[in-house]
Write a protein that holds these residues in place. Structure first.
Motif, PDB file in Angstrom:
ATOM      1  N   MET A   1       0.846  -1.196   0.000  1.00  0.00           N
ATOM      2  CA  MET A   1       0.000   0.000   0.000  1.00  0.00           C
ATOM      3  C   MET A   1       0.877   1.239   0.000  1.00  0.00           C
ATOM      4  O   MET A   1       1.735   1.397   0.845  1.00  0.00           O
ATOM      5  CB  MET A   1      -0.892   0.017   1.239  1.00  0.00           C
ATOM      6  CG  MET A   1      -1.865   1.181   1.271  1.00  0.00           C
ATOM      7  SD  MET A   1      -2.632   1.359   2.887  1.00  0.00           S
ATOM      8  CE  MET A   1      -1.226   1.803   3.884  1.00  0.00           C
ATOM      9  N   SER A   2       0.668   2.098  -0.973  1.00  0.00           N
ATOM     10  CA  SER A   2       1.487   3.311  -1.059  1.00  0.00           C
ATOM     11  C   SER A   2       0.650   4.570  -0.923  1.00  0.00           C
ATOM     12  O   SER A   2       1.174   5.665  -1.004  1.00  0.00           O
ATOM     13  CB  SER A   2       2.230   3.333  -2.409  1.00  0.00           C
ATOM     14  OG  SER A   2       1.295   3.317  -3.480  1.00  0.00           O
ATOM     15  N   SER A   3      -0.653   4.420  -0.719  1.00  0.00           N
ATOM     16  CA  SER A   3      -1.497   5.607  -0.664  1.00  0.00           C
ATOM     17  C   SER A   3      -2.561   5.458   0.406  1.00  0.00           C
ATOM     18  O   SER A   3      -3.129   4.382   0.594  1.00  0.00           O
ATOM     19  CB  SER A   3      -2.157   5.837  -2.032  1.00  0.00           C
ATOM     20  OG  SER A   3      -2.985   6.978  -2.004  1.00  0.00           O
ATOM     21  N   ILE A   4      -2.791   6.538   1.116  1.00  0.00           N
ATOM     22  CA  ILE A   4      -3.854   6.616   2.115  1.00  0.00           C
ATOM     23  C   ILE A   4      -4.812   7.711   1.659  1.00  0.00           C
ATOM     24  O   ILE A   4      -4.382   8.819   1.330  1.00  0.00           O
ATOM     25  CB  ILE A   4      -3.299   6.982   3.502  1.00  0.00           C
ATOM     26  CG1 ILE A   4      -2.400   5.872   4.039  1.00  0.00           C
ATOM     27  CG2 ILE A   4      -4.412   7.284   4.475  1.00  0.00           C
ATOM     28  CD1 ILE A   4      -3.132   4.647   4.500  1.00  0.00           C
ATOM     29  N   SER A   5      -6.097   7.414   1.630  1.00  0.00           N
ATOM     30  CA  SER A   5      -7.060   8.446   1.244  1.00  0.00           C
ATOM     31  C   SER A   5      -8.359   8.236   1.997  1.00  0.00           C
ATOM     32  O   SER A   5      -8.618   7.160   2.534  1.00  0.00           O
ATOM     33  CB  SER A   5      -7.314   8.412  -0.274  1.00  0.00           C
ATOM     34  OG  SER A   5      -7.869   7.170  -0.665  1.00  0.00           O
ATOM     35  N   GLY A   6      -9.173   9.293   2.022  1.00  0.00           N
ATOM     36  CA  GLY A   6     -10.446   9.227   2.714  1.00  0.00           C
ATOM     37  C   GLY A   6     -10.332   9.680   4.151  1.00  0.00           C
ATOM     38  O   GLY A   6      -9.422  10.418   4.528  1.00  0.00           O
ATOM     39  N   ILE A   7     -11.257   9.220   4.968  1.00  0.00           N
ATOM     40  CA  ILE A   7     -11.282   9.583   6.382  1.00  0.00           C
ATOM     41  C   ILE A   7     -10.869   8.379   7.208  1.00  0.00           C
ATOM     42  O   ILE A   7     -11.500   7.319   7.152  1.00  0.00           O
ATOM     43  CB  ILE A   7     -12.684  10.044   6.817  1.00  0.00           C
ATOM     44  CG1 ILE A   7     -13.195  11.149   5.900  1.00  0.00           C
ATOM     45  CG2 ILE A   7     -12.659  10.512   8.277  1.00  0.00           C
ATOM     46  CD1 ILE A   7     -12.331  12.392   5.844  1.00  0.00           C
ATOM     47  N   LEU A   8      -9.793   8.536   7.955  1.00  0.00           N
ATOM     48  CA  LEU A   8      -9.341   7.504   8.879  1.00  0.00           C
ATOM     49  C   LEU A   8      -9.747   7.915  10.284  1.00  0.00           C
ATOM     50  O   LEU A   8      -9.543   9.068  10.691  1.00  0.00           O
ATOM     51  CB  LEU A   8      -7.826   7.328   8.811  1.00  0.00           C
ATOM     52  CG  LEU A   8      -7.261   6.568   7.607  1.00  0.00           C
ATOM     53  CD1 LEU A   8      -7.338   7.406   6.340  1.00  0.00           C
ATOM     54  CD2 LEU A   8      -5.828   6.146   7.871  1.00  0.00           C
ATOM     55  N   ALA A   9     -10.340   6.997  11.009  1.00  0.00           N
ATOM     56  CA  ALA A   9     -10.736   7.282  12.385  1.00  0.00           C
ATOM     57  C   ALA A   9      -9.539   7.178  13.300  1.00  0.00           C
ATOM     58  O   ALA A   9      -8.883   6.130  13.365  1.00  0.00           O
ATOM     59  CB  ALA A   9     -11.817   6.306  12.827  1.00  0.00           C
ATOM     60  N   ALA A  10      -9.234   8.263  14.004  1.00  0.00           N
ATOM     61  CA  ALA A  10      -8.155   8.263  15.000  1.00  0.00           C
ATOM     62  C   ALA A  10      -8.738   7.715  16.296  1.00  0.00           C
ATOM     63  O   ALA A  10      -9.112   8.459  17.206  1.00  0.00           O
ATOM     64  CB  ALA A  10      -7.618   9.674  15.202  1.00  0.00           C
ATOM     65  N   ILE A  11      -8.823   6.393  16.358  1.00  0.00           N
ATOM     66  CA  ILE A  11      -9.619   5.771  17.414  1.00  0.00           C
ATOM     67  C   ILE A  11      -9.009   5.934  18.803  1.00  0.00           C
ATOM     68  O   ILE A  11      -7.802   5.870  18.986  1.00  0.00           O
ATOM     69  CB  ILE A  11      -9.888   4.277  17.136  1.00  0.00           C
ATOM     70  CG1 ILE A  11      -8.595   3.483  17.013  1.00  0.00           C
ATOM     71  CG2 ILE A  11     -10.757   4.115  15.903  1.00  0.00           C
ATOM     72  CD1 ILE A  11      -8.809   1.977  17.002  1.00  0.00           C
TER      73      ILE A  11
END
Length: 297
Positions: A1-11
């Protein structure tokens, strides 16, 4: 995986009243986020109270989260520490546990030069074979990643993104100007700047408010991608009341109290960062009730 997109929950990391990690509550909270349509999980960051947990507990929490997600969405594990040696050890452990990417905060407490910051991130990145996301949060860490420094770090093969929690939108803009948007992800760590970061060309946001309203936070990105800018703006604006509550105390404590007001069972923040006045608690609870009435979810 080389890309992060969208909304990540900082749990948040759930604890019981004796400050013990509660595995069942952590698994339930991860599942809650996935069911709400969140695009990724960011565990053991600031909202996850990594600074209040020993390495063994951080490793256990990371294992639980990765196991519960089971590949459904990307998992980013906070793996930072105050020294390079400690950070390398934590990073290797999280990578071995199956993290899709690692968030590495700047060295903290002691002042660090930009050269020292650069060397720190290069060393950590060289120690693992998973993507590394630079975490810039100067108000908490005491050290900031200058845009020119980030430009250099973006040249490292597996340093693939930055989470900016400075709250300074111009910092985000400079990060975007100095990196390749096709290969490097600029992510807002400030919930209030997520839509504006997307409009500027950023990849998304890492959201503490998702602990309270995961569906609403995920919708900001979904609506933006769908081209419904008006609805995306409405979703972004809808979190202002709860964001205002963060000034009532330690933001992590406020977020947990708000989530608990929804019945999410996250327990307290760890002492001494766990005290809210009766007035503050009432204000948070009233805000959550009003938010739910307005349709936040």
């Amino acid at each position: 995986m080389s890309s992060i997109s969208g909304i990540l929950a900082a749990i948040a990391t759930p604890f019981d009243e004796d400050e013990n990690l509660v595995e069942s509550a952590l698994r339930a909270h991860v599942r809650r986020q996935l069911d709400a349509g969140i695009h990724g999980i960011f565990a053991l960051g600031t909202n996850g109270e990594f600074y209040a947990q020993p390495p063994t507990e951080r490793a256990e929490a990371a294992r639980i989260v990765i196991d519960e997600v089971a590949g459904a969405v990307p998992v980013v594990i906070g793996a930072g520490g105050p020294t390079t040696k400690e950070t390398v050890a934590i990073a290797k452990n999280a990578a071995a546990a199956g993290a899709d990417a690692l968030s590495i905060i700047t060295p903290y407490f002691a002042a660090a030069s930009q050269d020292e910051i650069t060397a720190h991130f290069r060393t950590v990145a060289a120690s693992v074979d998973v993507p590394v996301i630079v975490y810039n949060i100067p108000a908490r860490a005491g050290n900031a990643v200058a845009p020119a420094t980030l430009e250099k770090l973006a040249e490292v093969e597996n340093i693939t993104g930055v989470k900016d929690s400075s709250g300074n939108f111009d910092t985000i803009l400079q990060y975007l100007e100095r990196t390749d948007r096709k290969t490097f992800d600029v992510i807002s760590g400030n919930d209030s700047l997520i839509l504006w970061t997307l409009l500027a060309g950023g990849a998304g946001g890492i959201s503490g408010i998702a602990n309270i309203y995961p569906q609403t936070m995920a919708s900001i990105y979904d609506l933006f991608v769908a081209g419904d800018s008006e609805a995306a703006r409405a979703a972004q604006d809808s979190i202002r009341p709860i964001r205002n509550c963060l000034a009532l105390g330690n933001p992590n404590t406020v977020v947990k109290h708000a989530a608990n007001a929804r019945g999410f069972g996250l327990g307290p923040a760890r002492a001494p960062f766990n005290a809210l006045s009766a007035e503050a608690k009432s204000q948070v609870e009233a805000t959550v009730a009003a938010d739910l009435e307005r349709g936040l979810a």
